[in-house]
Design an enzyme around this catalytic site. Structure first.
Site, short mmCIF file in Angstrom:
data_model
loop_
_atom_site.label_atom_id
_atom_site.label_comp_id
_atom_site.label_asym_id
_atom_site.label_seq_id
_atom_site.Cartn_x
_atom_site.Cartn_y
_atom_site.Cartn_z
N GLN A 181 9.82 40.84 127.69
CA GLN A 181 8.43 41.10 127.32
C GLN A 181 7.60 41.40 128.56
O GLN A 181 7.78 40.76 129.60
CB GLN A 181 7.83 39.88 126.61
CG GLN A 181 8.36 39.67 125.21
CD GLN A 181 7.72 38.45 124.57
OE1 GLN A 181 6.50 38.35 124.47
NE2 GLN A 181 8.55 37.50 124.16
P1 GTP Z 1 13.82 39.45 124.67
O1 GTP Z 1 14.41 38.09 124.79
O2 GTP Z 1 12.50 39.44 123.93
O3 GTP Z 1 13.68 40.17 125.99
O4 GTP Z 1 14.81 40.35 123.75
P2 GTP Z 1 16.39 40.52 123.90
O5 GTP Z 1 16.67 41.72 124.74
O6 GTP Z 1 17.04 39.25 124.30
O7 GTP Z 1 16.83 40.93 122.42
P3 GTP Z 1 17.56 40.00 121.33
O8 GTP Z 1 18.94 39.70 121.75
O9 GTP Z 1 16.66 38.87 121.01
O10 GTP Z 1 17.67 41.02 120.12
C1 GTP Z 1 16.52 41.64 119.54
C2 GTP Z 1 16.84 42.10 118.12
O11 GTP Z 1 17.79 43.17 118.16
C3 GTP Z 1 17.47 41.02 117.24
O12 GTP Z 1 16.96 41.15 115.95
C4 GTP Z 1 18.95 41.36 117.27
O13 GTP Z 1 19.64 40.94 116.11
C5 GTP Z 1 18.91 42.87 117.35
N1 GTP Z 1 20.11 43.46 117.98
C6 GTP Z 1 20.68 43.10 119.16
N2 GTP Z 1 21.75 43.85 119.44
C7 GTP Z 1 21.87 44.74 118.41
C8 GTP Z 1 22.78 45.80 118.12
O14 GTP Z 1 23.72 46.13 118.87
N3 GTP Z 1 22.58 46.48 116.95
C9 GTP Z 1 21.55 46.18 116.10
N4 GTP Z 1 21.45 46.90 114.98
N5 GTP Z 1 20.66 45.20 116.35
C10 GTP Z 1 20.82 44.48 117.49
#
Ligand code: GTP
Ligand code: MG
Length: 171
Positions: free
Chosen positions: A62
């Site tokens: 974020q």
């Molecule tokens: P921050 O912690 O806010 O920086 O986000 P992050 O990069 O850690 O993302 P996170 O792993 O929380 O995933 C964000 C959203 O994307 C979630 O709803 C996951 O289920 C979804 N997501 C993650 N990887 C994939 C993917 O390969 N395919 C799909 N369709 N959704 C995904």
């Protein structure tokens, strides 16, 4: 048994790119969280491969937390940078953040490996990993070994290929 070599990795990329989902999937199944929520600040996670013991700083992507990233550059031995391949609108923001980190004095002249995951390849809007590497101008990275893998973190596809590459770079 033999003690595995310890490696400190920083996991970076915009919010919602899938960083926490990827790191979670790399843990043994009995240690995986069921629900992934947006990361606040950062979270320290561990997973092992055949020869290495990884400690990952899973940073929040974020905007308000991205200024935390640079405090961890000095002590990291590798970077995992995650891109949402379906988020064309913010690809330019991802490129800006990547350029900023590549030019940071604590990383600039170090040959640390960078593993890119072109994540969410399962989504219909996703662009290919080749397209992602063009959009981020990865071919301009000359002073660090890098590799890009298309991944689907929910199914766990593409993750092993990436981690195998990282392990080879660190031996
Ligand atoms: P921050 O912690 O806010 O920086 O986000 P992050 O990069 O850690 O993302 P996170 O792993 O929380 O995933 C964000 C959203 O994307 C979630 O709803 C996951 O289920 C979804 N997501 C993650 N990887 C994939 C993917 O390969 N395919 C799909 N369709 N959704 C995904
Ligand atoms: Mg997260």
């Amino acid at each position: 048994g033999l003690k595995k070599k310890e490696v400190h990795v920083l996991c970076l990329g915009l919010d919602n790119s899938g960083k926490t989902t990827i790191i979670n999937k790399l843990k043994p199944s009995n240690a995986q969280a069921q629900d992934i929520v947006p990361t606040i600040g950062f979270s320290i996670e561990k997973f092992k491969t055949s020869s290495l013991s990884f400690t990952v700083f899973d940073m929040s992507g974020q905007g308000r937390y991205r200024n935390l990233w640079e405090h961890y550059y000095k002590d990291c031995q590798a970077i995992i940078f995650v891109i949402d391949s379906s988020d064309k609108l913010r690809m330019v923001v991802a490129k800006e953040e990547l350029d900023t980190l590549m030019n940071h004095p604590d990383l600039k002249h170090r040959r640390i490996p960078i593993l890119f995951f072109a994540n969410k390849m399962d989504l219909r809007d996703a662009v290919s990993s080749v397209k992602v590497s063009h959009l981020l101008s990865l071919e301009d990275i000359k002073d660090k070994p890098w590799h890009i893998c298309a991944s689907d973190a929910i199914k766990g596809e593409g993750l092993q290929e990436g981690v195998d590459w990282l392990q080879d770079q660190i031996q």
